[in-house]
Design an enzyme around this catalytic site. Structure first.
Site, PDB file in Angstrom:
ATOM      1  CG  ASP A 132      -1.728  -1.115   1.223  1.00 24.63           C
ATOM      2  OD1 ASP A 132      -2.238  -1.382   0.122  1.00 24.63           O
ATOM      3  OD2 ASP A 132      -2.329  -1.457   2.227  1.00 24.63           O
ATOM      4  NE  ARG A 208     -22.821   1.234   7.173  1.00 23.37           N
ATOM      5  CZ  ARG A 208     -23.571   2.403   7.430  1.00 23.37           C
ATOM      6  NH1 ARG A 208     -23.090   3.546   7.017  1.00 23.37           N
ATOM      7  NH2 ARG A 208     -25.018   2.332   7.343  1.00 23.37           N
ATOM      8  NE  ARG A 216     -11.260   5.979   5.825  1.00 16.42           N
ATOM      9  CZ  ARG A 216     -11.306   5.032   5.156  1.00 16.42           C
ATOM     10  NH1 ARG A 216     -11.924   3.792   5.404  1.00 16.42           N
ATOM     11  NH2 ARG A 216     -10.668   5.107   3.985  1.00 16.42           N
ATOM     12  CB  VAL A 255     -23.500  -0.517   2.457  1.00 12.88           C
ATOM     13  CG1 VAL A 255     -24.553   0.226   1.276  1.00 12.88           C
ATOM     14  CG2 VAL A 255     -24.164  -0.601   3.721  1.00 12.88           C
ATOM     15  CB  ALA A 273      -2.071   4.716   0.260  1.00 12.62           C
ATOM     16  CB  ALA A 274      -5.173   7.107  -2.621  1.00 13.42           C
ATOM     17  CB  SER A 275      -9.772   4.962   0.035  1.00 15.12           C
ATOM     18  OG  SER A 275     -11.053   4.105  -0.169  1.00 15.12           O
ATOM     19  CG  PHE A 276      -8.341   0.745  -4.125  1.00 16.97           C
ATOM     20  CD1 PHE A 276      -7.520   1.333  -5.054  1.00 16.97           C
ATOM     21  CD2 PHE A 276      -8.165  -0.467  -3.401  1.00 16.97           C
ATOM     22  CE1 PHE A 276      -6.349   0.910  -4.923  1.00 16.97           C
ATOM     23  CE2 PHE A 276      -6.756  -0.764  -3.466  1.00 16.97           C
ATOM     24  CZ  PHE A 276      -5.849  -0.135  -4.229  1.00 16.97           C
TER      25      PHE A 276
HETATM   26  N1  UDP Z   1     -16.367  -1.167   1.169  1.00 18.14           N
HETATM   27  C1  UDP Z   1     -17.764  -1.196   0.628  1.00 18.14           C
HETATM   28  N2  UDP Z   1     -18.779  -1.244   1.345  1.00 18.14           N
HETATM   29  C2  UDP Z   1     -18.420  -1.164   2.883  1.00 18.14           C
HETATM   30  C3  UDP Z   1     -17.206  -1.089   3.252  1.00 18.14           C
HETATM   31  C4  UDP Z   1     -16.275  -0.860   2.372  1.00 18.14           C
HETATM   32  O1  UDP Z   1     -17.977  -1.151  -0.642  1.00 18.14           O
HETATM   33  O2  UDP Z   1     -19.602  -1.224   3.422  1.00 18.14           O
HETATM   34  C5  UDP Z   1     -15.304  -0.807   0.040  1.00 18.14           C
HETATM   35  C6  UDP Z   1     -14.953   0.516   0.010  1.00 18.14           C
HETATM   36  O3  UDP Z   1     -15.353   1.336  -0.932  1.00 18.14           O
HETATM   37  C7  UDP Z   1     -13.451   0.344  -0.443  1.00 18.14           C
HETATM   38  C8  UDP Z   1     -13.046  -0.962   0.215  1.00 18.14           C
HETATM   39  O4  UDP Z   1     -14.136  -1.716   0.485  1.00 18.14           O
HETATM   40  O5  UDP Z   1     -13.011   0.524  -1.592  1.00 18.14           O
HETATM   41  C9  UDP Z   1     -12.125  -0.977   1.535  1.00 18.14           C
HETATM   42  O6  UDP Z   1     -12.614  -0.262   2.364  1.00 18.14           O
HETATM   43  P1  UDP Z   1     -12.241   0.232   3.880  1.00 18.14           P
HETATM   44  O7  UDP Z   1     -12.908   1.302   4.515  1.00 18.14           O
HETATM   45  O8  UDP Z   1     -11.970  -0.916   4.724  1.00 18.14           O
HETATM   46  O9  UDP Z   1     -10.613   0.774   3.584  1.00 18.14           O
HETATM   47  P2  UDP Z   1      -9.821   1.812   2.493  1.00 18.14           P
HETATM   48  O10 UDP Z   1      -9.281   1.070   1.345  1.00 18.14           O
HETATM   49  O11 UDP Z   1     -10.846   2.707   2.034  1.00 18.14           O
HETATM   50  O12 UDP Z   1      -9.033   2.407   3.601  1.00 18.14           O
END
Ligand code: UDP
Length: 388
Positions: A132, A208, A216, A255, A273-276
């Site tokens: 990451d 979520r 956050r 969700v 890092a950046a979130s997907f």
């Molecule tokens: N995610 C989702 N629904 C949820 C929780 C997470 O679709 O209820 C997706 C979210 O969009 C992200 C990935 O799962 O792309 C991981 O999310 P998390 O918040 O755990 O970690 P991040 O990568 O954002 O730090």
């Protein structure tokens, strides 16, 4: 960045009766919102959209990333960077990799794209970091060529499009083999956006995700105070041990991204890092609130604050977030316009072909910097396309 006659430079604001853009909204607006309205009209006025048919939209970043290596990349530089990632070679239109990869599905997500364009690539060798975290901090001085999916300005890593456009994204219960397949999600999110048009969406903020960053927390606290305004809850991730990891509440049910489209306001935060998450939110046609501006993926720099999303300071308080939500609620048309611009950008400039195009340009430009002709190394494995 004021463009009006009566301009307060420290605030970047204009008085309503002297500015044309502000006058568009002057009957309805409360002067409280004028600074935001001015930021939006200034940002939109100075924004030049990319050509829809060209994939050069994102090239400025690769030019900037590779400028560090303007004197060329030597074999020694590659050798000194080997411990920072996975070693790959492209020789005679074939892809080779060291036998081990720290995250096999991430390597596979990367290889999917390289194999698609391999016939257009010259010989080269490179180090691809699948962690990451970026690897080459500018502060330490050494110039090492390492490709990473995300970084801040502090790092000289060369940004590549993340594996998750195909596979290997975070594994949550909804995506047990890992979030990926951007091509499929683009369609399913598009369908959901058609169902949840702006006027049907709930005028609420939604988030979520797990607590991969404490940035956050403010939104989650605001949600606890104002559940009719914000629904933001923490889910479990693999590191979850107790309710402390979900800010002293039981973990929320995950969700699907498509269900996020029911809400007008969607929040994106950095994680490790950046979130997907970021790219998906726009396709809902919802207004994206993007917290912090340090962590990027390859397509972030072409997206502009106030044009495509509402920027929020990293570490913003509940009150600051509340204020930005109130702005959007009271200026529904403006909020919808930003949401539409964000949606259009991702629709037209983050297609699978844009991802491939970036990979091609990136690797071809990188190969030109190599000051030697790579020779096939013993012990590497030949990577072939997977049967679909
Ligand atoms: N995610 C989702 N629904 C949820 C929780 C997470 O679709 O209820 C997706 C979210 O969009 C992200 C990935 O799962 O792309 C991981 O999310 P998390 O918040 O755990 O970690 P991040 O990568 O954002 O730090």
């Amino acid at each position: 960045n004021c463009s009006c006659k009566s301009c307060d430079k420290s605030q970047g604001t204009c008085s309503a009766d002297t500015n044309e853009s502000a006058n568009k909204y002057s009957e309805e607006i409360n002067t409280r919102w004028l600074p935001y309205i001015m930021k939006i009209s200034n940002a939109v006025a100075s924004y030049t959209p990319c050509d829809k048919n060209a994939c050069s939209c994102h090239y400025p970043l690769l030019k900037k990333d590779l400028a560090v290596f303007k004197d060329g990349i030597t074999k020694n530089m590659i050798q000194s960077a080997r411990e920072r990632g996975t070693f790959y070679q492209i020789i005679n239109k074939k892809l080779y990799r060291q036998s081990d990869c720290m995250f096999p599905s991430r390597c596979s997500g990367i290889e999917h794209f390289i194999l698609k364009i391999i016939d257009t690539l010259p010989d080269m060798e490179m180090i691809l970091n699948t962690r990451d975290w970026p690897q080459v901090n500018r502060r330490f001085g050494d110039v090492k060529p390492v490709f990473s999916f995300s970084k801040t300005a502090e790092y000289m890593d060369i940004t590549y499009p993340a594996w998750t456009f195909w596979e290997g994204g975070p594994a949550i219960s909804l995506y047990p083999t890992g979030l990926g397949r951007w091509d499929i999600l683009r369609k399913s999110l598009g369908t959901s956006a058609e169902e949840w048009t702006w006027s049907k969406k709930k005028a609420m903020a939604f988030f979520r995700g797990s607590r991969t960053s404490s940035e956050r927390d403010s939104l989650v606290y605001l949600s606890r105070e104002k559940p009719n305004l914000v629904d933001a809850q923490y889910t479990k991730n693999q590191a979850w041990k107790s309710d402390a990891d979900t800010l002293y509440a039981p973990p929320a049910t995950e969700v699907p991204l498509e269900e996020h489209c029911q809400y007008k306001f969607l929040f994106n935060f950095r994680g490790v890092a950046a979130s997907f998450r970021f790219k998906h939110l726009f396709l809902c046609g919802s207004l994206v609130y993007h917290i912090g501006d340090e962590w990027i993926e390859f397509f972030y720099p072409q997206m502009q604050p106030w044009v495509h999303y509402i920027p929020v300071r990293a570490g913003a308080t509940k009150e600051e977030i509340r204020n930005l939500l109130d702005f959007a609620i009271e200026n529904d048309e403006i909020a919808n316009e930003i949401a539409e611009r964000g949606q259009q950008f991702i629709k037209h400039h983050l297609r699978m072909k844009d991802v491939l195009c970036y990979w091609r340009k990136l690797l071809r430009s990188y190969a030109q910097l190599l000051k030697y002709s790579p020779e096939k190394e013993e012990g590497l494995i030949h990577i072939r396309p997977k049967a679909q």
